[in-house]
Write a protein that holds these residues in place. Structure first.
Motif, PDB file in Angstrom:
ATOM      1  N   UNK A 173       0.816  -1.223   0.000  1.00  0.00           N
ATOM      2  CA  UNK A 173       0.000   0.000   0.000  1.00  0.00           C
ATOM      3  C   UNK A 173       0.846   1.268   0.000  1.00  0.00           C
ATOM      4  N   UNK A 174       2.041   1.190   0.576  1.00  0.00           N
ATOM      5  CA  UNK A 174       2.926   2.361   0.584  1.00  0.00           C
ATOM      6  C   UNK A 174       3.337   2.737  -0.833  1.00  0.00           C
ATOM      7  N   UNK A 175       3.725   1.747  -1.622  1.00  0.00           N
ATOM      8  CA  UNK A 175       4.168   2.013  -2.998  1.00  0.00           C
ATOM      9  C   UNK A 175       2.978   2.381  -3.882  1.00  0.00           C
ATOM     10  N   UNK A 176       1.821   1.776  -3.623  1.00  0.00           N
ATOM     11  CA  UNK A 176       0.639   2.098  -4.431  1.00  0.00           C
ATOM     12  C   UNK A 176       0.273   3.576  -4.314  1.00  0.00           C
ATOM     13  N   UNK A 177       0.493   4.178  -3.145  1.00  0.00           N
ATOM     14  CA  UNK A 177       0.178   5.594  -2.944  1.00  0.00           C
ATOM     15  C   UNK A 177       1.027   6.499  -3.824  1.00  0.00           C
ATOM     16  N   UNK A 178       2.190   6.042  -4.227  1.00  0.00           N
ATOM     17  CA  UNK A 178       3.104   6.880  -5.014  1.00  0.00           C
ATOM     18  C   UNK A 178       2.654   7.044  -6.457  1.00  0.00           C
ATOM     19  N   UNK A 179       1.771   6.161  -6.905  1.00  0.00           N
ATOM     20  CA  UNK A 179       1.392   6.200  -8.319  1.00  0.00           C
ATOM     21  C   UNK A 179       2.134   5.139  -9.101  1.00  0.00           C
ATOM     22  N   UNK A 180       2.185   5.296 -10.395  1.00  0.00           N
ATOM     23  CA  UNK A 180       2.764   4.263 -11.250  1.00  0.00           C
ATOM     24  C   UNK A 180       4.269   4.111 -11.034  1.00  0.00           C
ATOM     25  N   UNK A 181       4.693   2.865 -11.131  1.00  0.00           N
ATOM     26  CA  UNK A 181       6.121   2.564 -11.050  1.00  0.00           C
ATOM     27  C   UNK A 181       6.792   2.927 -12.366  1.00  0.00           C
ATOM     28  N   UNK A 182       8.083   3.246 -12.348  1.00  0.00           N
ATOM     29  CA  UNK A 182       8.790   3.483 -13.606  1.00  0.00           C
ATOM     30  C   UNK A 182       8.861   2.212 -14.445  1.00  0.00           C
TER      31      UNK A 182
ATOM     32  N   UNK B  89       9.391  -5.390  -7.995  1.00  0.00           N
ATOM     33  CA  UNK B  89       8.146  -5.126  -8.713  1.00  0.00           C
ATOM     34  C   UNK B  89       8.479  -4.765 -10.141  1.00  0.00           C
ATOM     35  N   UNK B  90       7.790  -5.376 -11.091  1.00  0.00           N
ATOM     36  CA  UNK B  90       8.065  -5.083 -12.491  1.00  0.00           C
ATOM     37  C   UNK B  90       7.322  -6.034 -13.406  1.00  0.00           C
ATOM     38  N   UNK B  91       7.898  -6.323 -14.556  1.00  0.00           N
ATOM     39  CA  UNK B  91       7.290  -7.275 -15.480  1.00  0.00           C
ATOM     40  C   UNK B  91       7.544  -8.699 -14.986  1.00  0.00           C
ATOM     41  N   UNK B  92       6.826  -9.643 -15.577  1.00  0.00           N
ATOM     42  CA  UNK B  92       7.019 -11.051 -15.204  1.00  0.00           C
ATOM     43  C   UNK B  92       8.474 -11.472 -15.386  1.00  0.00           C
TER      44      UNK B  92
ATOM     45  N   UNK C 296      -0.038  -6.934  -7.202  1.00  0.00           N
ATOM     46  CA  UNK C 296      -0.225  -5.793  -8.090  1.00  0.00           C
ATOM     47  C   UNK C 296      -1.692  -5.495  -8.322  1.00  0.00           C
ATOM     48  N   UNK C 297      -2.502  -6.536  -8.525  1.00  0.00           N
ATOM     49  CA  UNK C 297      -3.936  -6.347  -8.746  1.00  0.00           C
ATOM     50  C   UNK C 297      -4.635  -5.905  -7.468  1.00  0.00           C
ATOM     51  N   UNK C 298      -4.261  -6.494  -6.350  1.00  0.00           N
ATOM     52  CA  UNK C 298      -4.932  -6.194  -5.087  1.00  0.00           C
ATOM     53  C   UNK C 298      -4.703  -4.745  -4.652  1.00  0.00           C
ATOM     54  N   UNK C 299      -3.455  -4.258  -4.833  1.00  0.00           N
ATOM     55  CA  UNK C 299      -3.094  -2.947  -4.307  1.00  0.00           C
ATOM     56  C   UNK C 299      -3.063  -1.849  -5.371  1.00  0.00           C
ATOM     57  N   UNK C 300      -3.274  -2.206  -6.624  1.00  0.00           N
ATOM     58  CA  UNK C 300      -3.235  -1.201  -7.683  1.00  0.00           C
ATOM     59  C   UNK C 300      -1.819  -0.758  -7.994  1.00  0.00           C
ATOM     60  N   UNK C 301      -0.921  -1.711  -8.167  1.00  0.00           N
ATOM     61  CA  UNK C 301       0.469  -1.422  -8.527  1.00  0.00           C
ATOM     62  C   UNK C 301       0.604  -1.522 -10.043  1.00  0.00           C
ATOM     63  N   UNK C 302       0.853  -0.380 -10.684  1.00  0.00           N
ATOM     64  CA  UNK C 302       0.921  -0.343 -12.142  1.00  0.00           C
ATOM     65  C   UNK C 302       2.279   0.166 -12.596  1.00  0.00           C
ATOM     66  N   UNK C 303       2.714  -0.361 -13.728  1.00  0.00           N
ATOM     67  CA  UNK C 303       3.925   0.136 -14.357  1.00  0.00           C
ATOM     68  C   UNK C 303       3.589   1.352 -15.217  1.00  0.00           C
ATOM     69  N   UNK C 304       4.621   1.972 -15.728  1.00  0.00           N
ATOM     70  CA  UNK C 304       4.478   3.212 -16.504  1.00  0.00           C
ATOM     71  C   UNK C 304       3.542   3.047 -17.693  1.00  0.00           C
TER      72      UNK C 304
ATOM     73  N   UNK D  39       0.945   1.210 -17.850  1.00  0.00           N
ATOM     74  CA  UNK D  39      -0.412   0.877 -17.420  1.00  0.00           C
ATOM     75  C   UNK D  39      -0.636  -0.588 -17.105  1.00  0.00           C
ATOM     76  N   UNK D  40       0.351  -1.434 -17.343  1.00  0.00           N
ATOM     77  CA  UNK D  40       0.204  -2.853 -17.040  1.00  0.00           C
ATOM     78  C   UNK D  40       0.349  -3.093 -15.536  1.00  0.00           C
TER      79      UNK D  40
END
Length: 305
Positions: free
Chosen positions: A126-135, A170-173, A252-260, A262-263
């Motif tokens: 949840x901490x990282x999700x608050x920051x917005x999209x990951x690079x 956190x990133x791609x598969x 990623x799905x549960x907390x809304x963690x998205x890459x730049x 949008x994935x």
């Protein structure tokens, strides 16, 4: 069990662990802590150049985040909550009277907004999700926390309050599975450097109930979890001292963690059970670090202590 108790008794007698009267809840000596600190420096030497962002969370976490995580669905038998007295003066008098006669005074306790942290990574998402999209290159994080799991045991390697060091990717598969494999290779190399024989095997988490058996089977079938095993109190059932977990896009799905782009971000983690690793070192090399092999002391302290 006899082997477990014998090793635990020796740890108590040497002063490395301090008996509190509760199975799995122990004090630690300065020498025990020094071994953990030395091993954490070894972790830093292997992983420091990766550039992970370091964070340190307390051993308690936001109850709302805990509830959203789904931990109670999978592991209710391990969870610990924090309760406090929130009553009136009369309630306080009743509480003291209950204690006086040996009745259950805990009925006057109310759940707070804090639960005991079950794994070092849980407050991170949840901490990282608050920051917005990951690079585009994702994120890499270095955590350490005391964690709680309610599984009292006289096996000193199965403690109720223990420290977990984690790297979370956190990133791609492809990104996160490469990260996991890199740390599986490093884990073997690290343990070889400190003179410990290890094996890596597929594993599963202790999911609860009948439905949990299906989840555990699915986890094993998909090779989502591996553990680095070291004999401590049993050679037939060695202890998991490191774990290597691929969560797919579940967090990623549960907390809304998205890459730049949008994935949804995939996640993976490597976890070090710090008390267990220290216990493995004491079990294999002796209870006095001064008699440990010079190669091991050199790897841990950079000198012969």
């Amino acid at each position: 069990m006899d082997m477990q108790v014998t090793f635990l008794d020796r740890l108590f007698e040497s002063g490395l662990l301090i008996d509190t009267g509760i199975d799995g809840l122990y004090g630690r000596s300065g020498q025990f802590e020094d071994v953990i600190a030395a091993f954490e420096r070894l972790i830093d030497r292997f992983g420091g150049a990766d550039g992970a962002e370091a964070m340190r969370f307390p051993p308690g976490m936001n109850r709302a985040f805990f509830e959203k995580s789904g931990y109670m669905k999978s592991f209710p038998q391990l969870a610990g909550t924090v309760h406090s007295f929130c009553g009136s003066e009369l309630d306080h008098v009743n509480l003291l009277q209950c204690m006086e006669v040996g009745d259950d005074w805990t009925q006057a306790q109310t759940a707070t907004d804090i639960v005991l942290t079950p794994a070092a990574c849980y407050p991170l998402y949840p901490t990282i999700a608050k920051r917005g999209r990951l690079p585009a290159e994702g994120g890499l994080f270095d955590l350490q926390s005391y964690c709680f799991r309610h599984e009292p045991s006289q096996d000193p390697a199965r403690q109720q309050l223990f420290r977990m060091r984690e790297y979370i990717c956190m990133g791609t598969e492809r990104h996160v599975t490469d990260f996991r494999q890199r740390w599986m290779d490093r884990g073997v190399e690290m343990m070889k450097a400190v003179g410990l024989d290890v094996a890596i095997d597929v594993a599963n988490d202790p999911f609860f109930g009948r439905a949990g058996k299906m989840l555990a089977n699915n986890q094993r079938d998909q090779n989502l979890k591996f553990e680095l095993l070291i004999p401590i109190t049993s050679t037939a059932n060695p202890t998991a001292c490191m774990s290597f977990n691929y969560h797919q896009d579940a967090f990623g799905s549960k907390w809304g963690l998205f890459l730049e782009d949008g994935s949804v971000a995939h996640t993976a983690c490597v976890g070090f059970g710090l008390e267990r690793i220290a216990l493995a070192l004491f079990h294999h090399h002796g209870l006095d670090v001064k008699v440990w092999p010079a190669k091991v002391r050199q790897a841990l302290w950079g000198r012969v202590v």
